[in-house]
Write a protein that holds these residues in place. Structure first.
Motif, short mmCIF file in Angstrom:
data_model
loop_
_atom_site.label_atom_id
_atom_site.label_comp_id
_atom_site.label_asym_id
_atom_site.label_seq_id
_atom_site.Cartn_x
_atom_site.Cartn_y
_atom_site.Cartn_z
N GLN A 127 0.82 -1.24 0.25
CA GLN A 127 0.03 -0.16 0.12
C GLN A 127 1.00 1.27 0.08
O GLN A 127 0.11 2.60 -0.05
N MET A 128 1.90 1.22 -0.10
CA MET A 128 3.02 2.35 0.29
C MET A 128 3.04 3.10 -1.21
O MET A 128 3.03 2.58 -2.87
N ASP A 129 3.22 4.62 -0.59
CA ASP A 129 2.68 5.54 -2.18
C ASP A 129 4.10 5.53 -3.36
O ASP A 129 5.65 4.96 -2.11
N PHE A 130 4.22 6.41 -3.82
CA PHE A 130 5.86 6.33 -4.14
C PHE A 130 6.90 7.65 -3.67
O PHE A 130 8.03 6.86 -3.37
N ALA A 131 6.38 8.11 -3.16
CA ALA A 131 6.98 9.37 -1.57
C ALA A 131 7.73 7.77 -1.23
O ALA A 131 9.39 8.59 -0.37
N TRP A 132 7.56 6.90 -0.25
CA TRP A 132 7.65 5.76 0.39
C TRP A 132 9.43 4.99 -0.30
O TRP A 132 10.13 4.96 0.51
#
Length: 513
Positions: free
Chosen positions: A356-361
């Motif tokens: 579920q992590m986003d691009f920034a993570w």
């Protein structure tokens, strides 16, 4: 007598030419990876056959790198560098016009062999162009190209494959290489190193070709053939172990060795190369793992995965010159220790990765890790080469780069294999928790049925999610292990002993310009 350092514009031009050559060669080792399906399809071959485009280059390159020092003594460093770069440009053009896969593989073998001396000699020639107090800066500038090129490779390779013909992956080397050759010839033609007519160590050369060739093929094909369950991999391993063991014994007692193993008698060279090799094994293995994780489990395209990896190159471009400028005044062991601890922290950060992590993570640990990269390549190279004579630098650089390249192959094989095998273990564990009698499973199935999914569709979705979770848990375990190993490396670097005096640079006086 040693060569006089260059000054002013000449030094700038030489730095640019050598950096272009290094950038081109390192870029070429990664740019073709993402284009293999396109190349194979265009030439009427399977994807597995297409992987020989990578393997053929890697094997020839791995054999050529360690004999650079020996070749440089016979031909001269400047002459060998120019021959190597010219050959690389010609074979790049031949790769681009290859009519079939067989021809492309042949040209890639030639390209890999001719490329071998380029990186070690660029390092040696660059050091010879700078005064002692600025050799740290020289290595910092050199290391930036080694850092940035592998990041641009997948992005550029994906973009060319999507928008142009795959041939341009190889044609792009031609203008860059011609510029590097022209500038190098103009500025370095009067700076040839001493040439000694050493006899050819035929037995040592044969053992090196057989041992390193078998080892590199084993590492490249191991995962595909399920490692030691394959007779081919077992045979390649035996050949590699026997040939390399004989090579070590033979070279120790040969007066004109093709690989100068006596360099390992120098404490700092041994410690520096060991730290560089193990650190690069962990670093490069995860450089390969990350795009795989993002593309196979999160649906990233090759270009998106490349962009997610790219921020690692931002801070090294800023910090490397600063570290290089102050290297003479600092204890390099502290810089490397800080680098290893930041590597460890960034890998520990990645143990929180999830579907579920986003691009920034993904991007932030990459960005911060740039600090670690800036304090990794250049200081360890300085430690490795510190105090060596001018006539030892080409041999030391080639041996160090060989160990680093080989470690990258080992890291890629170990980490990708471990990732897939640990996923299989977690898949079984997670699947065993799925049951119609389990309240969570029943609730999830009911929600999917309410959304209009059939029993088979719901089961397939659950299986897909289990696989994704298994791959993420497996990747997080690898990140955790890498974090622990980097902490362990902080102890190893302290076995090096100061002073870390600048490495020598050449063998004759500048003949003018």
């Amino acid at each position: 007598m040693p060569l006089k350092p260059l000054e002013g514009a000449r030094r700038v031009w030489v730095t640019l030419a050598l950096s272009l050559a290094v950038f081109m060669q390192v870029l070429d080792t990664t740019i073709a990876n993402v284009a293999i399906p396109t190349i194979a399809g265009n030439l009427g071959a399977s994807a597995s056959q297409g992987t020989w485009v990578i393997t053929s280059f890697a094997v020839a390159n791995a054999i050529a790198i360690p004999i650079t020092g020996w070749l440089a003594k016979r031909l001269g460093e400047v002459r060998l560098f120019l021959l190597s770069t010219t050959g690389f440009v010609i074979t790049s053009w031949l790769c681009g016009i290859a009519p079939n896969l067989e021809a492309l593989i042949l040209f890639r073998v030639l390209q890999g062999a001719l490329a071998g001396p380029m990186i070690p000699l660029s390092q040696s020639l660059l050091l010879a162009s700078y005064p002692d107090e600025k050799k740290g800066m020289a290595l910092a500038l050199w290391s930036m190209t080694v850092i940035v090129a592998p990041i641009f490779g997948p992005i550029l390779g994906g973009w060319i494959s999507d928008n142009w013909h795959w041939s341009w992956i190889f044609f792009i080397n031609v203008p860059i290489g011609l510029a590097a050759i022209a500038i190098s010839w103009k500025e370095l033609k009067g700076r040839e190193t001493a040439i000694t007519a050493q006899p050819i160590d035929k037995i040592g050369l044969a053992l090196l070709v057989i041992g390193v060739g078998a080892l590199q093929i084993m590492l490249d094909r191991g995962k595909e053939l399920d490692w030691f369950s394959s007779g081919e991999i077992v045979a390649l391993t035996l050949v590699a172990v026997i040939a390399l063991a004989y090579l070590v014994v033979w070279e120790k007692h040969n007066p004109h060795p093709v690989v100068d193993l006596s360099l390992f008698r120098h404490r700092n060279f041994s410690v520096g190369v060991l730290c560089l090799s193990v650190g690069f094994m962990l670093y490069f293995g995860t450089v390969v793992l990350m795009p795989l994780l993002l593309q196979t489990q999160m649906g990233y395209t090759a270009t998106q995965a490349g962009l997610a990896m790219a921020p690692i190159g931002i801070l090294p471009v800023i910090l490397s010159p600063i570290i290089g400028k102050n290297a003479q005044r600092l204890d390099l062991r502290w810089i490397v220790t800080a680098s290893f601890l930041i590597f460890a922290a960034c890998f520990y950060w990645r143990t929180t990765f999830n579907p579920q992590m986003d691009f920034a993570w993904v991007v932030w640990p990459q960005f911060i890790q740039g600090i670690a990269v800036a304090g990794f390549f250049m200081p360890l190279t300085m430690i490795s080469l510190a105090g060596l004579r001018a006539d030892q630098i080409a041999s030391a650089s080639s041996l160090s780069n060989f160990m680093r390249t080989l470690s990258g192959s080992i890291g890629t094989s170990l980490i990708t294999t471990g990732w897939e095998r640990r996923e299989a273990v977690h898949h079984v564990t997670l699947s065993s928790q799925i049951s119609v009698y389990d309240p969570n499973t029943s609730t999830a199935l009911a929600q999917m049925h309410a959304a209009g999914l059939s029993q088979q569709q719901a089961a397939a979705l659950i299986a897909q999610d289990i696989t994704r979770q298994g791959f993420f848990i497996s990747a997080n375990e690898i990140f955790w292990l890498c974090s622990i190993l980097f902490i362990g490396l902080t102890l190893l670097v302290w076995l090096a002993r100061p002073p870390f005096k600048p490495a020598g640079g050449g063998a004759v006086v500048d003949a003018g310009h």
